[in-house]
Design an enzyme around this catalytic site. Structure first.
Site, PDB file in Angstrom:
ATOM      1  N   ASP A 187      32.435  47.984  18.726  1.00  0.00           N
ATOM      2  CA  ASP A 187      31.945  47.203  19.868  1.00  0.00           C
ATOM      3  C   ASP A 187      31.127  46.215  19.023  1.00  0.00           C
ATOM      4  O   ASP A 187      30.895  45.142  19.221  1.00  0.00           O
ATOM      5  CB  ASP A 187      31.685  48.051  21.007  1.00  0.00           C
ATOM      6  CG  ASP A 187      30.666  49.040  20.471  1.00  0.00           C
ATOM      7  OD1 ASP A 187      30.557  49.509  19.254  1.00  0.00           O
ATOM      8  OD2 ASP A 187      29.803  49.807  21.288  1.00  0.00           O
ATOM      9  N   ASP A 199      43.792  45.003  16.982  1.00  0.00           N
ATOM     10  CA  ASP A 199      44.577  44.236  17.902  1.00  0.00           C
ATOM     11  C   ASP A 199      43.342  43.566  18.711  1.00  0.00           C
ATOM     12  O   ASP A 199      43.789  42.147  18.861  1.00  0.00           O
ATOM     13  CB  ASP A 199      45.484  45.155  19.090  1.00  0.00           C
ATOM     14  CG  ASP A 199      46.403  44.302  19.705  1.00  0.00           C
ATOM     15  OD1 ASP A 199      46.571  43.173  19.457  1.00  0.00           O
ATOM     16  OD2 ASP A 199      46.991  44.788  20.679  1.00  0.00           O
ATOM     17  N   TYR A 236      49.050  53.119  19.236  1.00  0.00           N
ATOM     18  CA  TYR A 236      50.197  52.510  19.371  1.00  0.00           C
ATOM     19  C   TYR A 236      51.396  53.233  18.814  1.00  0.00           C
ATOM     20  O   TYR A 236      52.353  52.952  18.624  1.00  0.00           O
ATOM     21  CB  TYR A 236      49.844  51.297  18.316  1.00  0.00           C
ATOM     22  CG  TYR A 236      49.594  50.264  18.927  1.00  0.00           C
ATOM     23  CD1 TYR A 236      50.409  48.944  18.890  1.00  0.00           C
ATOM     24  CD2 TYR A 236      48.150  49.979  19.893  1.00  0.00           C
ATOM     25  CE1 TYR A 236      49.888  47.908  19.583  1.00  0.00           C
ATOM     26  CE2 TYR A 236      48.020  49.093  20.415  1.00  0.00           C
ATOM     27  CZ  TYR A 236      48.586  47.648  20.231  1.00  0.00           C
ATOM     28  OH  TYR A 236      48.394  46.462  20.918  1.00  0.00           O
ATOM     29  N   LYS A 251      35.180  53.494  15.584  1.00  0.00           N
ATOM     30  CA  LYS A 251      34.352  53.902  16.761  1.00  0.00           C
ATOM     31  C   LYS A 251      33.984  55.392  16.412  1.00  0.00           C
ATOM     32  O   LYS A 251      34.330  56.278  17.467  1.00  0.00           O
ATOM     33  CB  LYS A 251      35.293  53.688  18.034  1.00  0.00           C
ATOM     34  CG  LYS A 251      34.293  53.922  19.398  1.00  0.00           C
ATOM     35  CD  LYS A 251      33.189  52.863  19.630  1.00  0.00           C
ATOM     36  CE  LYS A 251      32.544  53.152  20.757  1.00  0.00           C
ATOM     37  NZ  LYS A 251      31.344  52.547  20.884  1.00  0.00           N
TER      38      LYS A 251
END
Length: 400
Positions: free
Chosen positions: A265, A289, A149, A216
Site C-alpha cells: 500500500d 496487477d 490468480y 503485504k
C-alpha cells in the site's frame, strides 16, 4: 527460409527468419494488430536490409476462435505456442462474473509463464497526470502463476463451498460466513524464488541499481511475508557477489545491487511521490496487477503499456497488449496501438534484435514529439494532429 526458434543451453537460438505465432485479438485487435505488424515488419526490413524477417503464423483464441471452432482456446493454439516458443497476442475477451475464465491467465498457467514482465517508462510529449513523469523508469516482475490468480475458488452456496467451509472449521477452527465464496492464495518458495531470481538476473544484466520486493507481509505473514523473506535468502545464497540485502549493508550497497522491500500500500503512494527511488520491482500477482496499471497511468495510460509473459527456463514467451478489448471501438481504426507495438519491441529485445527495438522506440518518440497521435492523446494535447490507428503506424514508419 523460415525456421522455428529453439533453445540451446538455456539461450534462444533465433534464425534470420523466425516463425512467430500471433493472435489478432478480440475487439480492437482488428485495428491494433495490423498497425503493430506494419511497424515491426518495416523496421526489421529497414534495419537489417532484408536479411532478417518474421514469418507470422496466425493462431486462434477468444471470440474468433469460438466462432470458428466452438472453443475459446483451441488445443492447437496452445500446442503451437509450445512448439514455436515465442508469440505475440492482442487483447482477449474475459467476461466478468460467470462464463469463461481468463484466456490470458490460462495461457500463462498452461505454459508456466511465471514472469509477467511490465516495463514502465515515460515517452517525451505524452500527456501525464503527474508533474514529473520522466522520473518513472521501472521494470515490474510480477509472479504470474500463483496467488489469487491461480483460480482456486469455490462459488458461494455450492456444495463445494459448504464442504470447504466445514473443513476449515473442523480442522482449523476458522469461522467463515456460510454465504461466502472462497479463494485460496498459494505462494510457494520455489515459485517466489524463480520470480525473484529472474528479477535479480535482469537487474544484473541491465545495470540496474536496485530490486524492491513489494508485499503485504505485515498482514499475510506466511504468504507475502514469506515471499519477502525468500527474496532476501535468495540474494544471500545465489547473488552475494552482485547484490546485497538492505539489512546486510545498512543501506549502503557500494557497487552492488541493493535489494530492499516495501509494503504494497505504501508502494502505491511512493511510486507517485518518489518514483526515482524504484528501479526493478519483484512482487506477487495481485500486487503486480494493481501496481503496473497504476504506474501506466503516470506515463500516459494503459494504452501504451507493454507486457510479456515469460518462462526463462523453457524459453517460452508470449508478449501482449495489456489493455482490454474495448469492443465499442472495434473496427473504427481509432485506438492507440502503442501497447501492442511496444510489446512487440519487448519481443524484439527478447529475440536479441535490439537495434530494431531501439529504432521503433525512437520513431515512436519522434511521432509523438511531432504531436501526431491517436484520439486518446490528442484530446489531452494542445495543437495535436489526431490520426487513425493505421495513420499513426504509417507516421511511425515514416520516421524510422
Amino acid at each position: 527460409m523460415p525456421e522455428k526458434i529453439s533453445l540451446t543451453d538455456g539461450v534462444l537460438d533465433v534464425p534470420a527468419e523466425p516463425i512467430i505465432p500471433f493472435i489478432e485479438g478480440d475487439g480492437t485487435g482488428v485495428d491494433i494488430w495490423p498497425a503493430a505488424r506494419l511497424v515491426i515488419d518495416a523496421t526489421v526490413a529497414k534495419r537489417y536490409g532484408g536479411k532478417r524477417r518474421i514469418e507470422w503464423l496466425e493462431v486462434l483464441a477468444g471470440q474468433k476462435a469460438f466462432d470458428e471452432t466452438g472453443d475459446w482456446l483451441p488445443q492447437a493454439t496452445v500446442d503451437t505456442f509450445r512448439e514455436y516458443l515465442i508469440g505475440i497476442k492482442g487483447p482477449l475477451t474475459t467476461p466478468i462474473g460467470g462464463g469463461i475464465r481468463s484466456l490470458n491467465v490460462a495461457l500463462r498457467q498452461i505454459l508456466d509463464l511465471y514472469v509477467c514482465l511490465r516495463p514502465v517508462r515515460y515517452f517525451a510529449g505524452v500527456p501525464s497526470p503527474v508533474k514529473r513523469p520522466e522520473l518513472v523508469d521501472m521494470v515490474i516482475f510480477r509472479e504470474n502463476t500463483e496467488d489469487i490468480y491461480a483460480g482456486l475458488e469455490v462459488e458461494e452456496g455450492t456444495p463445494s463451498a459448504k464442504k470447504l467451509i466445514g473443513l476449515l472449521k473442523d480442522n482449523f477452527g476458522w469461522e467463515i460466513k456460510p454465504d461466502s465464496g472462497i479463494g485460496i492464495k498459494p505462494v510457494s518458495q520455489s515459485g517466489s524464488k524463480r520470480l525473484i531470481r529472474a528479477a535479480l538476473t535482469y537487474a544484473t544484466e541491465r545495470g540496474r541499481k536496485s530490486v524492491t520486493l513489494v508485499h503485504k507481509g505485515n498482514i499475510m505473514k506466511f504468504t507475502e511475508g514469506a515471499f519477502r523473506n525468500w527474496g532476501y535468502e535468495l540474494t544471500r545464497d545465489e547473488f552475494a557477489d552482485v547484490a546485497v540485502g538492505w539489512d546486510d549493508c545498512d543501506g549502503n550497497p557500494g557497487d552492488k545491487i541493493l535489494v530492499k522491500d516495501a509494503i504494497a500500500d505504501i508502494t502505491l503512494q511512493q511510486v507517485l511521490t518518489r518514483p526515482d527511488e524504484f528501479d526493478v520491482i519483484a512482487t506477487l500477482n495481485l500486487n503486480g496487477d494493481y501496481l503496473s496499471d497504476a504506474l501506466a497511468a503516470q506515463v500516459g495510460g494503459i494504452g501504451i503499456a507493454p507486457g510479456g509473459n515469460i518462462n526463462y527456463v523453457t524459453g517460452h514467451g508470449i508478449f501482449e497488449a495489456t489493455h482490454g478489448t474495448a469492443p465499442k471501438y472495434a473496427g473504427q481504426d481509432k485506438v492507440n496501438p502503442g501497447s501492442l507495438l511496444l510489446s512487440g519491441v519487448m519481443m524484439l529485445e527478447h529475440l536479441g534484435w535490439q537495434e530494431a527495438a531501439d529504432d521503433i522506440v525512437a520513431a515512436l518518440e519522434a511521432t509523438i514529439a511531432d504531436k501526431i497521435v491517436t484520439y486518446d492523446f490528442a484530446r489531452l494535447m494542445d495543437g495535436a494532429t489526431e490520426v487513425k490507428t493505421s495513420e499513426f503506424a504509417s507516421a511511425i514508419v515514416d520516421r524510422l
